[in-house]
Motif scaffolding. Sequence first.
Motif, PDB file in Angstrom:
ATOM      1  N   GLU A  58     -45.168 -17.035  -3.530  1.00  0.00           N
ATOM      2  CA  GLU A  58     -44.015 -16.166  -3.357  1.00  0.00           C
ATOM      3  C   GLU A  58     -42.747 -17.013  -3.434  1.00  0.00           C
ATOM      4  N   ASP A  60     -40.119 -17.023  -1.673  1.00  0.00           N
ATOM      5  CA  ASP A  60     -39.548 -17.428  -0.392  1.00  0.00           C
ATOM      6  C   ASP A  60     -40.179 -18.705   0.147  1.00  0.00           C
ATOM      7  N   SER A  61     -41.369 -19.047  -0.346  1.00  0.00           N
ATOM      8  CA  SER A  61     -42.025 -20.222   0.225  1.00  0.00           C
ATOM      9  C   SER A  61     -41.586 -21.509  -0.456  1.00  0.00           C
ATOM     10  N   ALA A  63     -38.260 -21.809  -1.215  1.00  0.00           N
ATOM     11  CA  ALA A  63     -36.819 -21.820  -0.961  1.00  0.00           C
ATOM     12  C   ALA A  63     -36.620 -22.073   0.524  1.00  0.00           C
ATOM     13  N   TYR A  64     -35.489 -22.636   0.864  1.00  0.00           N
ATOM     14  CA  TYR A  64     -35.261 -22.945   2.271  1.00  0.00           C
ATOM     15  C   TYR A  64     -33.772 -22.758   2.552  1.00  0.00           C
ATOM     16  N   PRO A  65     -33.442 -21.996   3.604  1.00  0.00           N
ATOM     17  CA  PRO A  65     -32.024 -21.739   3.858  1.00  0.00           C
ATOM     18  C   PRO A  65     -31.261 -23.034   4.144  1.00  0.00           C
ATOM     19  N   LYS A  68     -30.060 -23.706   7.625  1.00  0.00           N
ATOM     20  CA  LYS A  68     -31.050 -24.125   8.611  1.00  0.00           C
ATOM     21  C   LYS A  68     -31.312 -25.631   8.530  1.00  0.00           C
ATOM     22  N   GLY A 392     -39.664 -27.769   5.229  1.00  0.00           N
ATOM     23  CA  GLY A 392     -39.948 -26.718   6.199  1.00  0.00           C
ATOM     24  C   GLY A 392     -41.436 -26.560   6.489  1.00  0.00           C
ATOM     25  N   PHE A 393     -41.742 -26.524   7.760  1.00  0.00           N
ATOM     26  CA  PHE A 393     -43.122 -26.402   8.183  1.00  0.00           C
ATOM     27  C   PHE A 393     -43.732 -25.069   7.743  1.00  0.00           C
ATOM     28  N   ARG A 394     -42.953 -23.989   7.898  1.00  0.00           N
ATOM     29  CA  ARG A 394     -43.464 -22.681   7.509  1.00  0.00           C
ATOM     30  C   ARG A 394     -43.773 -22.640   6.015  1.00  0.00           C
ATOM     31  N   MET A 397     -46.980 -24.384   5.337  1.00  0.00           N
ATOM     32  CA  MET A 397     -48.144 -23.605   5.770  1.00  0.00           C
ATOM     33  C   MET A 397     -48.427 -22.472   4.784  1.00  0.00           C
ATOM     34  N   VAL A 398     -47.385 -21.757   4.396  1.00  0.00           N
ATOM     35  CA  VAL A 398     -47.591 -20.604   3.508  1.00  0.00           C
ATOM     36  C   VAL A 398     -48.097 -21.076   2.143  1.00  0.00           C
ATOM     37  N   VAL A 401     -51.745 -22.076   2.574  1.00  0.00           N
ATOM     38  CA  VAL A 401     -52.620 -20.897   2.644  1.00  0.00           C
ATOM     39  C   VAL A 401     -52.838 -20.324   1.245  1.00  0.00           C
ATOM     40  N   ASN A 402     -51.763 -20.207   0.496  1.00  0.00           N
ATOM     41  CA  ASN A 402     -51.883 -19.665  -0.861  1.00  0.00           C
ATOM     42  C   ASN A 402     -52.772 -20.534  -1.731  1.00  0.00           C
TER      43      ASN A 402
ATOM     44  N   ASP B  60     -43.645 -10.543  -1.059  1.00  0.00           N
ATOM     45  CA  ASP B  60     -44.944 -10.599  -1.716  1.00  0.00           C
ATOM     46  C   ASP B  60     -46.096 -10.443  -0.738  1.00  0.00           C
ATOM     47  N   ASP B 190     -26.769 -20.681  12.722  1.00  0.00           N
ATOM     48  CA  ASP B 190     -26.430 -20.668  11.305  1.00  0.00           C
ATOM     49  C   ASP B 190     -24.929 -20.565  11.082  1.00  0.00           C
ATOM     50  N   ARG B 415     -34.439 -16.096   5.230  1.00  0.00           N
ATOM     51  CA  ARG B 415     -33.068 -15.573   5.157  1.00  0.00           C
ATOM     52  C   ARG B 415     -32.400 -16.100   3.892  1.00  0.00           C
ATOM     53  N   LEU B 416     -32.879 -15.580   2.793  1.00  0.00           N
ATOM     54  CA  LEU B 416     -32.520 -16.078   1.479  1.00  0.00           C
ATOM     55  C   LEU B 416     -31.862 -14.963   0.681  1.00  0.00           C
TER      56      LEU B 416
END
Lengths: 433, 433
Positions: A58, A60-61, A63-65, A68, A392-394, A397-398, A401-402, B60, B190, B415-416
């Motif tokens: 996806e 979003d996984s 990309a990182y704000p 943050k 980013g840790f999240r 992880m995502v 998993v994928n 997704d 933020d 938050r993208l």
Amino acid sequence: MNIPKSSYPRIVIIGGGFAGIALAKKLSNKEVQVVLLDKHNYHTFQPLLYQVSTGGLEPDSIAYPIRKILKDYPNFFFRLAEVQQVVYADKTLITNIGTLHFDYLVLATGSETNFFGNTELQKNSMAMKTIPQSLNLRSLILENFEQALLTDEYHERDALMNFVIVGGGPTGVELAGALAEIKKGILPKDYPDLDTRRVQINLIQSGDRILKEMSEKASQKAEDFLESLGVQIWKNVRVTHYDGKTVSTKSDVTFESATLVWAAGVKAASIKGLDAEDLLTAGNRMKVNEFNQVEGLEGVFAIGDVACMQTEDSPRGHAMMAQPAMQQGRHLGDNLLRFLENKPMRPFAYKDKGSMATVGRNKAVVDMKNMHFQGIFAWFVWMFVHLFFLIGFRNRMVVFVNWVYNYIRFDREARLIIRPYQRDYSQFKEEDK
Amino acid sequence: MNIPKSSYPRIVIIGGGFAGIALAKKLSNKEVQVVLLDKHNYHTFQPLLYQVSTGGLEPDSIAYPIRKILKDYPNFFFRLAEVQQVVYADKTLITNIGTLHFDYLVLATGSETNFFGNTELQKNSMAMKTIPQSLNLRSLILENFEQALLTDEYHERDALMNFVIVGGGPTGVELAGALAEIKKGILPKDYPDLDTRRVQINLIQSGDRILKEMSEKASQKAEDFLESLGVQIWKNVRVTHYDGKTVSTKSDVTFESATLVWAAGVKAASIKGLDAEDLLTAGNRMKVNEFNQVEGLEGVFAIGDVACMQTEDSPRGHAMMAQPAMQQGRHLGDNLLRFLENKPMRPFAYKDKGSMATVGRNKAVVDMKNMHFQGIFAWFVWMFVHLFFLIGFRNRMVVFVNWVYNYIRFDREARLIIRPYQRDYSQFKEEDK
């Protein structure tokens, strides 16, 4: 622009890519005010864009704000802005959200797709340098198959199922491999009423080997891998025209295809006001000295893809990749701090940690200083390195998993047309008339 | 449309939501040909859309490719198509990709946002019924804060940071709660240069309690939860106008706000050719008998939100929610098979498994037949149920990873602004002139 005044010198960084973020982190909690500008509110992990395009990840996984990344640093300001011009004489930037004074300016604008002035190609082909572009390509690939179901004309259908990728660098190779795996693992199940054996993946390279920045061994092995997956590789072929349907080349090879992905070149993203001819070198990169200073413009620096530091080892500048960008960003951070303390700056020295590319399941090529290896171990190294550098840790992880899921299930579940790419298919229906 | 002829009767299902998918699964590997049409190539798990809007989940992970759901069934055909008209006399559908004959037709088109004819509201407000809409809302929320940084006028800034949610059903309540958590956990970090304490979240309900389909206890508790999070609840207030800046109501309450989310009503997505007045009931839902048959049109059925089965327990039809849709889909599947075997069909009986809504971290309300509970246990039940009903192992894993991460870190990393929502902010700058 509303940035509070500060007694510290203001360093403005344009671009939140690998170089800009590495620099900003180095400057955190130091006696400087840092303003980072980017036209996106996120950092993009570009090496995995092709997996977004092919439904493996996806968006979003990867990309990182940006806010943050740097949220704990009180001396840091981010603005979502597009820089329109640099007025060096006034030490001022003009942006779509107002003007901004700088004491020091760092260009970290990265690179963009280079169509070498061919507007027809630019108009009709797909690029893959940003997340929206990658999502457009994802939508188009899937829409092509939906469209292929609507015709009985097998010429039309073949053209819709024919993918032409121009450029045999890592992007082209990785995309070709991923498409080949989709052809094998997903299409026959998703489209039982299409003869998906007729799907073609063509990888076109103008030179005489793919992955030409890597070792010959890596190139050869990558070709073998791709061919084993059914990708057709065309070497010494130069694409000249694409009208949305027919791909013409300098040779007598042509292709009928609904999808041309242009991965054959990048150029630095230059900025008005700093684009005088004498500042630039090939591909619009800005000439910098060994301290990443733009020569002749005191207080202006360039790092990453946009910078061209001509050294003995790299007479045409460093490779336009993540590693040199991150190293230059970190190095310039140290140098700026030294400079502000009136210490002499240190010249940049690139530490080549090697390069790698993946072709598909269990198939990758890795070049390290004294070591070249290919195959399943290289593939694990590739995955580990990419997970490690992902921010980013999240996200890690995502993505993990994928990848585990995709590996075990031979699957890519993000094959979603969330925003259709509204391609005009009328060209492919001419025969019907 | 290119669908192979079959000796089996052809059942055409319009819509791949909860009802359509449940029905299609029941018909798998039976002696029928099933054609499923949808304008998206994925099934949307609508109950979690608000988490996409608020950056808690990637789109997704709540979407699932329809082709994959049904890929192992040889009697199943999916087409990405928009149905334009039903010509009942010819048993034919007209779609954007051609016409299609049906033997049996099942409408499972679901519902869409209902603005009750208020075009001004429709033009200026945000809806949240599809993934693209949810992503637009996500972009707008984030863009508002970026915009708020650009002004010193505190009226302007307040309007940009003022969120008005109209509709106190589960969607409105869950969105309000999520925004309140963002206000608390994310915005201060933020946007350190904004006074994010001034962010307002207003939830407007025309009736005298929120979650009016649930128990009074649940309504009361949800209000308490929302108020503890700082959400302002306005009961018995009816929004009449919104010009993009000022929200007017029937009362003397008004709001200055850049964002109005309209979650105050849905109507069935009716189809031309089957929209005669005598076929429809309130909210455009199609009258069906206890077998989900559209009365007077033999061979035509409706299930889910689009169907209105008036029974003693539910004189205005079943709730427009996932549970009745799934149950009707499964039940109609059984009935169609019975019908084709010349067995009598069985009347549908809704099994109410209860309803629930979450307000935020550790805060949810659950109504079950003989049990009402609220708080942290309800919240765990809410999460478990939503994970359970989400389609796809990968989606469950990714959502689970995100939830664990968000819970532990008090964070929402998606938050993208991937595709900017190009709102015209000029209204908010009038004072500057």
